[in-house]
Every structure is written in structure tokens, then in C-alpha cells.
Design a protein around this motif. Sequence first.
Motif, PDB file in Angstrom:
ATOM      1  N   ARG A  86       0.769  -1.338   0.073  1.00 28.47           N
ATOM      2  CA  ARG A  86       0.094  -0.001   0.079  1.00 28.47           C
ATOM      3  C   ARG A  86       0.941   1.185   0.092  1.00 28.47           C
ATOM      4  N   LEU A  87       0.859   2.090  -1.012  1.00 26.31           N
ATOM      5  CA  LEU A  87       1.426   3.260  -1.354  1.00 26.31           C
ATOM      6  C   LEU A  87       0.637   4.348  -0.516  1.00 26.31           C
ATOM      7  N   TYR A  88       1.190   5.080   0.475  1.00 24.85           N
ATOM      8  CA  TYR A  88       0.310   6.449   0.940  1.00 24.85           C
ATOM      9  C   TYR A  88       0.957   7.634   0.413  1.00 24.85           C
ATOM     10  N   PHE A  89      -0.242   8.580  -0.017  1.00 28.92           N
ATOM     11  CA  PHE A  89       0.469   9.438  -0.442  1.00 28.92           C
ATOM     12  C   PHE A  89      -0.383  10.862   0.447  1.00 28.92           C
ATOM     13  N   VAL A  90       0.409  12.005   0.353  1.00 29.81           N
ATOM     14  CA  VAL A  90      -0.394  12.950   1.152  1.00 29.81           C
ATOM     15  C   VAL A  90      -0.708  13.981  -0.231  1.00 29.81           C
ATOM     16  N   VAL A  91      -2.039  14.413  -0.058  1.00 30.90           N
ATOM     17  CA  VAL A  91      -2.484  15.230  -1.180  1.00 30.90           C
ATOM     18  C   VAL A  91      -1.861  16.965  -0.980  1.00 30.90           C
ATOM     19  N   VAL A  92      -1.199  17.631  -1.912  1.00 31.94           N
ATOM     20  CA  VAL A  92      -0.714  18.692  -1.338  1.00 31.94           C
ATOM     21  C   VAL A  92      -1.292  19.739  -2.480  1.00 31.94           C
ATOM     22  N   VAL A  93      -2.088  20.812  -1.899  1.00 29.26           N
ATOM     23  CA  VAL A  93      -2.643  21.917  -2.962  1.00 29.26           C
ATOM     24  C   VAL A  93      -2.000  23.392  -2.542  1.00 29.26           C
ATOM     25  N   ASP A  94      -1.509  23.813  -3.228  1.00 32.98           N
ATOM     26  CA  ASP A  94      -0.808  25.100  -2.978  1.00 32.98           C
ATOM     27  C   ASP A  94       0.227  25.396  -1.691  1.00 32.98           C
ATOM     28  N   GLY A  95       0.958  23.953  -1.627  1.00 35.46           N
ATOM     29  CA  GLY A  95       1.817  23.953  -0.534  1.00 35.46           C
ATOM     30  C   GLY A  95       1.279  23.333   0.573  1.00 35.46           C
ATOM     31  N   GLU A  96      -0.010  23.238   0.939  1.00 31.30           N
ATOM     32  CA  GLU A  96      -0.851  22.738   2.002  1.00 31.30           C
ATOM     33  C   GLU A  96      -1.265  21.274   1.872  1.00 31.30           C
ATOM     34  N   PRO A  97      -1.033  20.509   2.979  1.00 28.11           N
ATOM     35  CA  PRO A  97      -1.522  19.103   2.792  1.00 28.11           C
ATOM     36  C   PRO A  97      -3.386  19.051   3.219  1.00 28.11           C
ATOM     37  N   VAL A  98      -3.993  18.611   2.108  1.00 22.76           N
ATOM     38  CA  VAL A  98      -5.538  18.558   2.493  1.00 22.76           C
ATOM     39  C   VAL A  98      -6.028  17.250   2.453  1.00 22.76           C
ATOM     40  N   GLY A  99      -5.258  16.169   2.436  1.00 21.87           N
ATOM     41  CA  GLY A  99      -5.944  14.660   2.502  1.00 21.87           C
ATOM     42  C   GLY A  99      -4.886  13.688   2.073  1.00 21.87           C
ATOM     43  N   MET A 100      -5.343  12.433   1.741  1.00 14.22           N
ATOM     44  CA  MET A 100      -4.375  11.376   1.495  1.00 14.22           C
ATOM     45  C   MET A 100      -5.135  10.608   0.292  1.00 14.22           C
ATOM     46  N   GLN A 101      -4.272  10.218  -0.471  1.00 18.65           N
ATOM     47  CA  GLN A 101      -4.476   9.271  -1.592  1.00 18.65           C
ATOM     48  C   GLN A 101      -3.774   7.941  -1.535  1.00 18.65           C
ATOM     49  N   ASP A 102      -4.342   6.775  -1.477  1.00 23.70           N
ATOM     50  CA  ASP A 102      -3.574   5.441  -1.269  1.00 23.70           C
ATOM     51  C   ASP A 102      -3.711   4.654  -2.416  1.00 23.70           C
ATOM     52  N   LEU A 103      -2.657   3.814  -2.986  1.00 24.87           N
ATOM     53  CA  LEU A 103      -2.925   2.938  -3.919  1.00 24.87           C
ATOM     54  C   LEU A 103      -2.467   1.588  -3.366  1.00 24.87           C
ATOM     55  N   ILE A 104      -3.362   0.582  -3.540  1.00 27.06           N
ATOM     56  CA  ILE A 104      -2.968  -0.815  -2.722  1.00 27.06           C
ATOM     57  C   ILE A 104      -3.002  -1.744  -4.026  1.00 27.06           C
ATOM     58  N   GLY A 105      -2.015  -2.620  -3.888  1.00 30.62           N
ATOM     59  CA  GLY A 105      -1.891  -3.853  -4.750  1.00 30.62           C
ATOM     60  C   GLY A 105      -1.929  -5.269  -3.850  1.00 30.62           C
ATOM     61  N   ARG A 106      -2.700  -6.000  -4.542  1.00 29.57           N
ATOM     62  CA  ARG A 106      -2.982  -7.542  -3.695  1.00 29.57           C
ATOM     63  C   ARG A 106      -2.413  -8.366  -5.062  1.00 29.57           C
ATOM     64  N   ASP A 107      -1.374  -9.299  -4.742  1.00 32.48           N
ATOM     65  CA  ASP A 107      -1.022 -10.099  -5.868  1.00 32.48           C
ATOM     66  C   ASP A 107      -0.605  -9.501  -7.038  1.00 32.48           C
ATOM     67  N   PHE A 108      -0.081  -8.507  -7.075  1.00 32.39           N
ATOM     68  CA  PHE A 108      -0.059  -7.357  -8.189  1.00 32.39           C
ATOM     69  C   PHE A 108       0.908  -8.169  -9.281  1.00 32.39           C
TER      70      PHE A 108
END
Length: 225
Positions: A86-108
Amino acid sequence: MPTTGSPLSAYPPLNVQVHTPRLSLLGATDELLERLVPTVRKGVAIKPPWPFDDPMSLYADSPEREWGWLRAVWRGRGQVSESLWRLYFVVVVDGEPVGMQDLIGRDFAAFGTVTTFSWLSPDVRGGGLGKEMRQAVLQLAFDGLGAREAGSDAFVDNHASNRVSQALGYVPNGVDWDTRRGEPAEIKRWRLTREQWIKRRRDDIELVAVDDCLPVLGIGLPPAD
């Protein structure tokens, strides 16, 4: 496009970045997670549609809320194998963190399939960022990692998430069940193939430091289209 300006981590997944004209997905370093704590502390699950029963859904009272959230990210970052990552990313807009977006792989390695998970601060919802961050992470999945298919699940009354999936070319893929606030609720499942994604592929999304991350996930270089 901007980067964090921080020194590179010895752990390649933390160096991965995705940039669009509106936002950036930055590998969820502890520094970025700390900057998100005030948003988590305010609470995210404040009204329907209620999200999943998951530490990321932030149902608990503060400070248990942010403790549970941080532990979930730390645990996920440390449990990486070819069968599950599972890759975890912080969503940044205009230099400010506003949320998260994850990408998950199972038996990729065997199936080439991924799923996504995300949340945004209530202060910035409704402005199209949900669609933009999904497009960003799909670019990473298909173009950067060579995925064959992406899935997305949302409760049937989460109209915003379901609209994003439909707008990006996903097709309905049946229904399922999960819990929220301890009660069962129906989920709508969506499916996006590589061929469907290519039809809407954007040329204004930049991927950074992806190749160095592939060996950590047990992935070879993706095929060229």
C-alpha cells in the motif's frame, strides 16, 4: 512542477511523487503526516455519507483519532511484500496538505490489479480535487507501475465517489457489503481496465522517482504503450 525540496529518503516509496496542474501526491513521510495532524484532529467523518470502519475514517475521539490514523499508516508502510503493498500519499494543494490518496496492490505480480482509497479535508471538498487526485494515482498505477486494471469501491450513498468513478470511465462491477459505524451497508464496486484508461489518458501529469520504487514492490519495469 514543485517537489518537497527535502532530502531523498533511503526508502524509495517515500520519494515517489505525482504532480498535476492542480495538486501533488507526495510520498507520506512522517514530516508530511505531522502537517496533516491538525486536519485529522478536527475530524473528517462529520456527516453522511459515513465512510468505512477503518482507522483512516477517523471516527474515534481525539487524541485516539490521530494516534490510530498514524499507527495505521506506519503499519501499512512497514508491511510490504509482493503479495500485498500500500503506497500512501499526502495530497498537497498550493503547498498545504489537504488529504491522502492511497494505492493498494494485492498479488500485483500475478494479476496487475490495484485499488484506491482516499480522503479529503471537508474544507476543500466539492471543488473537483477528488477527481484530480484519482486521475493522478491512476497515472501512477497504469503508466508508472504497469497495472492492468484498477478497482474502486464506495458505499451506494457516497454519490461524490461514485460520480468520480463513472466520469473516469470505470464500469459497474457488482455490489458488496462492509460496515460503517458498526452497521452493514451496501457497496457499489467499479472496474477500470487499462484499455479504458488509455482512452482518457492525460499528458499533463508528471511521475517522479517511480522506477526506484519498483523493486521494493516486486515489480519489473512496466510495458510501453
